[in-house]
Design an enzyme around this catalytic site. Sequence first.
Site, PDB file in Angstrom:
ATOM      1  N   LYS A  55       0.737  -1.224  -0.045  1.00 41.27           N
ATOM      2  CA  LYS A  55       0.316  -0.423   0.423  1.00 41.27           C
ATOM      3  C   LYS A  55       0.598   1.237  -0.035  1.00 41.27           C
ATOM      4  O   LYS A  55       0.287   2.529   0.229  1.00 41.27           O
ATOM      5  CB  LYS A  55      -1.288  -0.108   1.042  1.00 41.27           C
ATOM      6  CG  LYS A  55      -2.192  -1.002   1.528  1.00 41.27           C
ATOM      7  CD  LYS A  55      -2.269  -1.535   0.266  1.00 41.27           C
ATOM      8  CE  LYS A  55      -4.158  -0.689  -0.346  1.00 41.27           C
ATOM      9  NZ  LYS A  55      -4.679  -0.871  -0.910  1.00 41.27           N
ATOM     10  N   GLY A  57       2.703   2.217  -3.455  1.00 39.79           N
ATOM     11  CA  GLY A  57       2.419   2.899  -4.325  1.00 39.79           C
ATOM     12  C   GLY A  57       3.331   1.976  -5.383  1.00 39.79           C
ATOM     13  O   GLY A  57       4.063   2.044  -6.835  1.00 39.79           O
ATOM     14  N   THR A  58       2.777   0.721  -4.985  1.00 39.62           N
ATOM     15  CA  THR A  58       3.669  -0.353  -4.978  1.00 39.62           C
ATOM     16  C   THR A  58       3.515  -0.418  -6.569  1.00 39.62           C
ATOM     17  O   THR A  58       3.799  -0.493  -7.568  1.00 39.62           O
ATOM     18  CB  THR A  58       3.904  -1.800  -5.308  1.00 39.62           C
ATOM     19  OG1 THR A  58       3.898  -1.526  -3.785  1.00 39.62           O
ATOM     20  CG2 THR A  58       4.949  -2.724  -5.449  1.00 39.62           C
ATOM     21  N   THR A  59       1.435  -0.895  -6.922  1.00 38.63           N
ATOM     22  CA  THR A  59       1.215  -0.975  -8.399  1.00 38.63           C
ATOM     23  C   THR A  59       1.710  -0.065  -9.241  1.00 38.63           C
ATOM     24  O   THR A  59       1.917  -0.458 -10.406  1.00 38.63           O
ATOM     25  CB  THR A  59      -0.207  -1.079  -8.182  1.00 38.63           C
ATOM     26  OG1 THR A  59      -0.311  -2.669  -7.591  1.00 38.63           O
ATOM     27  CG2 THR A  59      -1.427  -1.917  -9.345  1.00 38.63           C
ATOM     28  N   TRP A  60       1.520   0.986  -9.086  1.00 44.70           N
ATOM     29  CA  TRP A  60       1.335   2.559  -9.619  1.00 44.70           C
ATOM     30  C   TRP A  60       2.701   2.739 -10.153  1.00 44.70           C
ATOM     31  O   TRP A  60       3.095   2.503 -11.594  1.00 44.70           O
ATOM     32  CB  TRP A  60       1.325   3.867  -8.711  1.00 44.70           C
ATOM     33  CG  TRP A  60       1.328   4.858  -9.743  1.00 44.70           C
ATOM     34  CD1 TRP A  60       0.496   5.745 -10.627  1.00 44.70           C
ATOM     35  CD2 TRP A  60       2.683   5.745  -9.439  1.00 44.70           C
ATOM     36  NE1 TRP A  60       1.086   6.841 -11.215  1.00 44.70           N
ATOM     37  CE2 TRP A  60       2.314   7.116 -10.405  1.00 44.70           C
ATOM     38  CE3 TRP A  60       3.249   5.864  -8.378  1.00 44.70           C
ATOM     39  CZ2 TRP A  60       3.523   7.703 -10.216  1.00 44.70           C
ATOM     40  CZ3 TRP A  60       4.847   7.159  -8.134  1.00 44.70           C
ATOM     41  CH2 TRP A  60       4.583   7.631 -10.116  1.00 44.70           C
ATOM     42  N   HIS A 131       7.496  -7.888  -1.039  1.00 40.11           N
ATOM     43  CA  HIS A 131       7.383  -6.444   0.169  1.00 40.11           C
ATOM     44  C   HIS A 131       8.193  -7.089   0.698  1.00 40.11           C
ATOM     45  O   HIS A 131       8.110  -6.529   2.099  1.00 40.11           O
ATOM     46  CB  HIS A 131       6.093  -7.020   0.632  1.00 40.11           C
ATOM     47  CG  HIS A 131       4.734  -6.029  -0.811  1.00 40.11           C
ATOM     48  ND1 HIS A 131       4.960  -4.467  -1.037  1.00 40.11           N
ATOM     49  CD2 HIS A 131       4.051  -6.398  -1.086  1.00 40.11           C
ATOM     50  CE1 HIS A 131       4.120  -4.835  -2.345  1.00 40.11           C
ATOM     51  NE2 HIS A 131       3.608  -5.996  -1.923  1.00 40.11           N
TER      52      HIS A 131
END
Length: 164
Positions: A55, A57-60, A131
């Site tokens: 949570k 900003g990993t996906t972005w 992670h």
Amino acid sequence: MDQEQEVFKHFVNPLKAGVTKFKGVMLPVCFKDYAKEIEDMEVRDTDIWVTSFPKSGTTWTQEMVYLIVSDLDYEGAKETLDKRFLHLESGILMDFKGYKANHPEFQCVDYLIEPIKVIKNLKCRRLIKTHLPWDLLPLEIRNGTKKPKVSIPFFYSILVFIYV
């Protein structure tokens, strides 16, 4: 009730056998089966690793990195992110391998059952997400033997050190 017991109470189902402390970090019990394999994993200088807290900003960051290294291949970006950017510990967070051993009829893609094996066998530039904390990453990254590009998303700001 201590912290470990409280987490364990909420982290048990057919795909999760509970949690334990590993080097001071609460991780799924099956992590112990993968720890040495991750530590000894061969790292390539051409790898790109996105390492982050969940949570943050990993996906972005993964999407941005993929587009940068693929020369803005928006068509290729339509493929699911899990296939373009493999999650190192996906087979650890949920014990798909153990579940499949007890339920042979269970259908699951290889990169969820044995992500480390799939990553090792990739021939092209590897995009890897994790992670895990620094102390649990492959030794070749930690000791500087190999120098992959490592991106650390930070609250939607991005530090990407890659050469296109």
